[in-house]
Structures are given as structure tokens and as C-alpha cells.
Write an enzyme that holds these catalytic residues in place. Structure first.
Site, short mmCIF file in Angstrom:
data_model
loop_
_atom_site.label_atom_id
_atom_site.label_comp_id
_atom_site.label_asym_id
_atom_site.label_seq_id
_atom_site.Cartn_x
_atom_site.Cartn_y
_atom_site.Cartn_z
N SER A 134 -85.45 49.37 15.49
CA SER A 134 -87.22 48.95 15.43
C SER A 134 -86.93 47.50 14.91
O SER A 134 -85.90 46.82 14.19
CB SER A 134 -87.21 49.81 14.02
OG SER A 134 -87.59 51.61 14.54
N SER A 166 -82.37 51.53 7.22
CA SER A 166 -81.70 52.77 6.06
C SER A 166 -80.28 52.13 5.94
O SER A 166 -79.42 51.95 6.07
CB SER A 166 -81.93 53.66 6.71
OG SER A 166 -83.17 54.06 6.80
N GLU A 248 -78.99 61.51 16.74
CA GLU A 248 -80.08 61.24 15.44
C GLU A 248 -80.95 62.35 15.15
O GLU A 248 -81.01 62.85 13.83
CB GLU A 248 -81.00 59.78 15.28
CG GLU A 248 -81.49 59.41 14.31
CD GLU A 248 -82.11 58.46 13.98
OE1 GLU A 248 -82.69 57.66 12.65
OE2 GLU A 248 -82.25 57.93 15.63
#
Length: 401
Positions: A134, A166, A248
Site C-alpha cells: 500500500s 506492518s 495472506e
């Protein structure tokens, strides 16, 4: 005819003996310490010893090929291993994005050189990975990403930024989508493997509403990436990226049904909290009938979800996850948020604590985890995007006019 039952029981004895010799008994008393590394907390001596033992044995990724350091176990053996670990309170210390997303994709799409370079560090838990997907202007429309990678002959030069990366602040490497052709959208994207310690990489943690900072902004300024760290075909990264997203979603959904992302201390289950804080009536049932009904519905839905996840995982072992993973991710996010909301409701005013006297550590954690669970419907593909995937690629429905 082969006696596979005897083979499985022989392996069970082997697994039991090995676990008895290698699992630190102290960790059974504090299960959260076993995942300290993945949650960015300092590793205790016991946690480090357990991770190293499992990593060297390859049992952190039991079904991965033994030639790269994986366990090389069959489905039946893996099930036995999990059973024996559960009996003694042992949790798998090998995890993170390398195991959940990048590793399986690397096994499927990587060159032999890249597999031998990167799989061992994932398998032993020594190398932590983060995901560079992203961007500030490219979230749900990921293919509009603008982080550039220019061909400089002997290396790629990367400039741009990513967001919601993350664990970027503790990651060693990043699997990253970059634009290598500005004339095309999906066909202009490539997949690079970037050293997070390279000059020009800057990471800024983002403070979340629950008081933690698991997500980060990541900036690339003239970052040099060796040519051999191109993963997949040049301008063919979108195909690889979509496959990784299936892994994912499959892994996130499996975790959402049975646990809480961000949990660092033991918390009561919804049923335990309701019995303790709401109380039981004279008939021995939960005093609040409406809450009792909603908790029962949640438990039934979650049980059906977990069984479906298990069936999907068994099917995926032969051909990998499919677009149906989007269904599981959507359902798992919904169930996880419901579980945490029911827990807070059961705790009553004790579920409103943020810190200080009057609230136990578990009560404070419940509120923070509930707030964190709101992101379950966003990370790994928003619920809206996952519903679109189901509509188009599973049900084959036409685009709305």
C-alpha cells in the site's frame, strides 16, 4: 499394503520425545512469551532457545521442503506434531510475514538462487520480513502505485513511499511492489526484495488508537537494490503479488477465528467473562438472556468458520489457496470483531479501562484488542474488496452497470 497408522504413531513418539527434550517448560506458563519476537518484544532466553530449536529442526514450517531447511512432513505428521505441541502448551515460535506470505510465494515462484538465499532465514526465524504494498495514494486500487524502480545497469534505484507496512521498524527485509514501466498500469509493476538496512530507507511508526505502533510509513530515497533481487518477471510482479495476497488472506482468516491480533497477555474468553462479570441466574444459565443468545450465535458461527478454514487448508495443501480465501478473510474479520465487542459488553464498565488502578491487565488488554480488531476488516484486503473478489472471481458475477 502399507501400514500408515503405524508410521504416524512412530512419528508421534519421535515428536513427543523431541518436544520433551527441547521445549522450555517455563514457556508453557506464559504462552505469550513464545511469540515475543513476532510481537516486537525482547526475546527471553527461553523463547530464543525454543525458536532456534524449532528453526533448526524445520518444524516451524513443517510441510515446507526439507531441501531448504523445512520439516518436509506429510499432512498426517504435521497434524500429529500440532497435537503433541498442544498437549504441552507449546506454540510455534516461527511466524511472521515471511512464513505467512512471502515464503510460500517464493517456493512457488522463486528461482533456485532466491530460494536458497532467503528461505533459510525465514525457516529459522532469524530474518523478519515486511510487506511493501500500500501507498498513501494507492490502497484498495493497489495497481495505481507510484514507487519507482529505475534500471541503473548493475542495480535498481528505488524512490517512493509505502504505508501500513506492518513491522517495518523491526524488519530485516521487505518484499516490495515497484513501478518499472510508467506507460502501463498492472503490466508495469515489478516485485523487488529490499534490504531494510540499506542507505535511504527510513521508517516511521504510526501510533494507533489502541496505543501500539505495529504499522509504519516507509520511505525509499535513492535506495540501491541489486539486480538479482528482482522476484518474478520484469513488469510481471502483479501476478506474483496477487498470489501472495491469496496466501495472506488465507493465513489471516485462519488466525482470526481462534485468536486476537495484538494480544500480549492472557484474556478470558467471551463465555468466561460473561459468567464472571454478568453472572448466572438460578437456573445456572447466563442471567442476561439476550446476551446469552448472541454469544451462542457467535460461538456457533465461529465453530462453523473454524471447520471451514480447516477444510479449506486441507484442500489448499495440494494446490494452494484460491480466491475463496477472500470469503474466509471477510468472514474471519467479521467474527473477530464480534468476539471482541461481545467481550467488552460482558465486562461491563470494567471493559472501559485504559490504565491505572481499578482495572486488571486483562481488562485493559480487552479494550485495546477490541480497538485493534477494527483493522481486521481493512488489513489484508478490505472487506469491500474481498466481497468484490468473491463476486467476480468466485461467483462470476458481471460488473454492475
Amino acid at each position: 499394503m502399507a501400514d500408515f497408522g503405524s508410521e504416524v504413531e512412530t512419528f508421534r513418539a519421535e515428536a513427543r520425545d523431541w518436544l520433551e527434550a527441547n521445549f522450555p517448560k517455563a514457556l508453557a506458563k506464559d504462552p505469550m512469551a513464545q511469540v515475543a519476537k513476532m510481537s516486537a518484544q525482547p526475546e527471553s532466553d527461553d523463547a530464543r532457545a525454543w525458536r532456534k530449536a524449532m528453526g533448526e529442526k524445520g518444524w516451524g514450517v513443517p510441510t515446507w521442503p526439507a531441501e531448504y531447511g523445512g520439516g518436509g512432513l506429510s499432512t498426517a505428521q504435521t497434524r500429529v506434531l500440532h497435537e503433541e505441541m498442544a498437549k504441552i502448551g507449546a506454540r510455534n515460535p516461527i511466524g511472521g510475514m515471511g512464513v505467512m506470505m512471502f515464503g510460500p510465494t517464493l517456493i512457488e515462484y522463486g528461482t533456485e538462487e532466491l530460494k536458497r538465499q532467503h528461505l533459510p532465514g525465514i525457516i529459522t526465524g532469524e530474518v523478519r520480513w515486511c510487506q511493501g504494498y500500500s501507498e498513501p495514494g494507492s490502497g484498495s486500487d493497489l495497481a495505481s502505485l507510484q514507487t519507482r524502480a529505475e534500471d541503473k545497469g548493475d542495480h535498481w534505484l528505488v524512490n517512493g513511499s509505502k504505508i501500513w507496512t506492518s513491522g517495518a521498524n523491526i524488519a530485516d527485509r521487505c518484499f516490495c511492489l515497484v513501478r518499472t514501466d510508467t506507460t502501463k498500469k498492472h503490466e508495469g509493476i515489478s516485485f523487488l526484495l529490499i534490504d531494510m538496512k540499506a542507505p535511504g530507507v527510513e521508517v516511521r511508526p504510526i501510533l494507533l488508537i489502541n496505543g501500539t505502533s505495529p504499522f509504519c510509513e516507509t520511505f525509499f530515497t535513492d535506495v540501491k537494490v541489486p539486480k538479482d533481487q528482482l522476484f518474478g518477471p520484469l513488469n510481471g510482479g502483479w501476478t506474483v503479488a496477487k498470489r501472495l495476497l491469496q496466501f495472506e488472506r488465507d493465513n489471516i482468516s485462519a488466525g482470526l477465528g481462534g485468536g486476537n491480533i495484538g494480544q500480549t497477555v492472557a484474556m478470558p474468553t467471551v463465555v468466561e467473562a460473561a459468567r464472571q462479570y454478568v453472572g448466572l441466574g438460578e437456573d445456572g444459565r447466563l442471567a442476561d438472556g439476550d446476551l446469552r443468545r448472541r454469544i451462542t450465535e457467535h460461538l456457533m458461527e465461529n465453530r462453523a468458520f473454524q471447520l471451514t478454514v480447516r477444510r479449506a487448508q486441507d484442500e489448499a495443501k495440494s494446490k494452494g489457496p484460491s480466491n475463496a480465501a477472500a470469503i474466509m478473510k471477510y468472514a474471519g474479520a467479521k467474527i473477530a470483531m464480534e468476539r471482541n465487542e461481545l467481550l467488552i459488553e460482558s465486562l461491563g464498565h470494567q471493559g472501559l479501562g485504559w490504565g491505572g488502578a481499578g482495572f486488571s491487565e486483562a481488562e485493559v488488554q480487552a479494550m485495546r484488542v477490541m480497538l485493534r480488531s477494527k483493522a481486521n476488516s481493512i488489513e489484508g484486503g478490505t472487506s469491500e474488496i474481498n466481497l468484490n473478489v468473491v463476486s467476480k472471481r468466485v461467483l462470476g458475477l458481471p460488473d454492475p452497470k
